[in-house]
Design a protein around this motif. Structure first.
Motif, PDB file in Angstrom:
ATOM      1  N   ARG A  56     -32.466 -13.343   5.807  1.00 41.65           N
ATOM      2  CA  ARG A  56     -32.536 -13.424   7.264  1.00 41.65           C
ATOM      3  C   ARG A  56     -33.868 -12.861   7.745  1.00 41.65           C
ATOM      4  NH1 ARG A  56     -27.033 -13.852   8.640  1.00 41.65           N
ATOM      5  NH2 ARG A  56     -26.072 -14.919   6.868  1.00 41.65           N
ATOM      6  N   THR A  60     -33.214  -7.320  13.286  1.00 39.34           N
ATOM      7  CA  THR A  60     -31.917  -7.071  13.920  1.00 39.34           C
ATOM      8  C   THR A  60     -31.536  -5.599  13.880  1.00 39.34           C
ATOM      9  OG1 THR A  60     -31.113  -9.297  13.413  1.00 39.34           O
ATOM     10  CG2 THR A  60     -29.458  -7.614  13.866  1.00 39.34           C
ATOM     11  N   ARG A 150     -19.207  -3.488   8.853  1.00 38.80           N
ATOM     12  CA  ARG A 150     -19.902  -4.527   9.609  1.00 38.80           C
ATOM     13  C   ARG A 150     -19.623  -5.888   9.001  1.00 38.80           C
ATOM     14  NH1 ARG A 150     -24.053  -2.173  13.220  1.00 38.80           N
ATOM     15  NH2 ARG A 150     -24.769  -4.338  13.430  1.00 38.80           N
ATOM     16  N   SER A 151     -19.750  -6.911   9.836  1.00 38.86           N
ATOM     17  CA  SER A 151     -19.599  -8.288   9.354  1.00 38.86           C
ATOM     18  C   SER A 151     -20.951  -8.984   9.245  1.00 38.86           C
ATOM     19  CB  SER A 151     -18.688  -9.082  10.303  1.00 38.86           C
ATOM     20  OG  SER A 151     -19.238  -9.117  11.611  1.00 38.86           O
ATOM     21  N   ASP A 152     -22.021  -8.273   9.586  1.00 35.78           N
ATOM     22  CA  ASP A 152     -23.357  -8.867   9.568  1.00 35.78           C
ATOM     23  C   ASP A 152     -24.254  -8.178   8.535  1.00 35.78           C
ATOM     24  OD1 ASP A 152     -23.439  -6.476  10.924  1.00 35.78           O
ATOM     25  OD2 ASP A 152     -24.791  -7.169  12.515  1.00 35.78           O
ATOM     26  N   ASP A 155     -27.780  -9.446   7.709  1.00 36.15           N
ATOM     27  CA  ASP A 155     -28.810  -9.065   8.679  1.00 36.15           C
ATOM     28  C   ASP A 155     -29.288  -7.647   8.432  1.00 36.15           C
ATOM     29  OD1 ASP A 155     -28.783 -11.500  10.092  1.00 36.15           O
ATOM     30  OD2 ASP A 155     -27.084 -10.871  11.309  1.00 36.15           O
TER      31      ASP A 155
END
Length: 263
Positions: A56, A60, A150-152, A155
């Motif tokens: 990515r 972020t 976290r689900s990200d 990132d």
């Protein structure tokens, strides 16, 4: 298989026609060392859809934390597993406390370096997780961040200068995911870590439970960003080679084909 009682229990419940598939070379070797015939053991890595791991763009995590681009971020993605007192453990399995202790030393050279933990408590380990948080804040103050589950996570990796895997016991852990996303890795020399992280080639390997050695590796990686990038690129190639789910399927199928001949 690392503990005598549980290893004996597993082998005692096996029959003469059973086979064993280890998911790292250490596990397969340990079965053989404990008396399992080599021809009844297999080694197949846990597979992933390696083509789905597309790095990515960074930014972020830094934007979320308000951190400048020149601030080193040392990241660790792992659930917090509470110590098992009956096994004599005083620190958690994943080595959170060791990472904190190592960063105390790292900050002597890089006072603005930030340690970021991604992952919350596993199971009923909330009290232990809060103990880690308190320990981290006591030793590092605002230079440690606990993001919880976290689900990200992909990132998150994009802004890590280094990914830490300081486990005391492990298969391959998250080393494959970090490698596929191009992040330089420092891991402990336990279990399956050396299958993925080869010291001097695809990352840095250090002894477990040795924060001082972990700190030395972090400082080396930060001091030599070109070398860190070289090792990360080699790790990415290796991860594509060994974690491809198609290779896993072929390996499991071959194991079952051979086992079918024992009947």
């Amino acid at each position: 298989m690392e503990y005598e009682a549980t290893a004996r229990a597993e082998l005692a419940t096996a029959g003469e026609r059973d086979g064993w598939i280890g998911s790292c070379t250490w596990t397969q070797a340990e079965y053989i060392r404990r008396g399992v015939p080599a021809e009844r053991t297999f080694m197949v890595y846990n597979g992933m859809d390696v083509d789905s791991f597309i790095p990515r763009p960074p930014g972020t995590l830094r934007r979320e934390l308000g951190v400048a681009d020149d601030v080193p971020i040392i990241g660790m993605l792992a659930y917090a597993y509470a110590p098992k007192r009956y096994l004599g453990q005083t620190r958690g399995l994943k080595g959170h406390e060791d990472a904190i202790d190592a960063m105390v030393r790292v900050r002597q050279t890089h006072p603005n370096a930030l340690l970021v933990f991604v992952g919350g408590p596993w199971g009923h380990a909330e009290a232990y997780f809060q103990r880690i948080v308190r320990y981290g804040k006591e030793r590092l103050g605002d230079q440690v961040v606990f993001l919880g589950t976290r689900s990200d996570v992909r990132d998150m990796y994009a802004d890590f200068n280094i990914a830490l895997y300081p486990s005391h016991s492990e298969n391959l852990g998250g080393t494959g995911e970090g490698a596929l996303l191009g992040v330089p890795a420092i891991a402990t020399r336990v279990g399956g870590h050396p299958d993925m992280v080869r010291d001097g080639e695809t990352g840095w390997l250090v002894p477990p439970r040795q924060p001082a050695e972990l700190a030395v590796a972090i400082l080396d990686a930060l001091a030599r960003p070109d070398e860190a990038a070289r090792r990360a690129a080699a790790a990415k190639r290796r991860a594509h080679e060994i974690f491809d789910i198609r290779r896993t399927v072929d390996g499991v199928e071959a194991a079952y084909d051979r086992a079918a001949m024992w009947a």
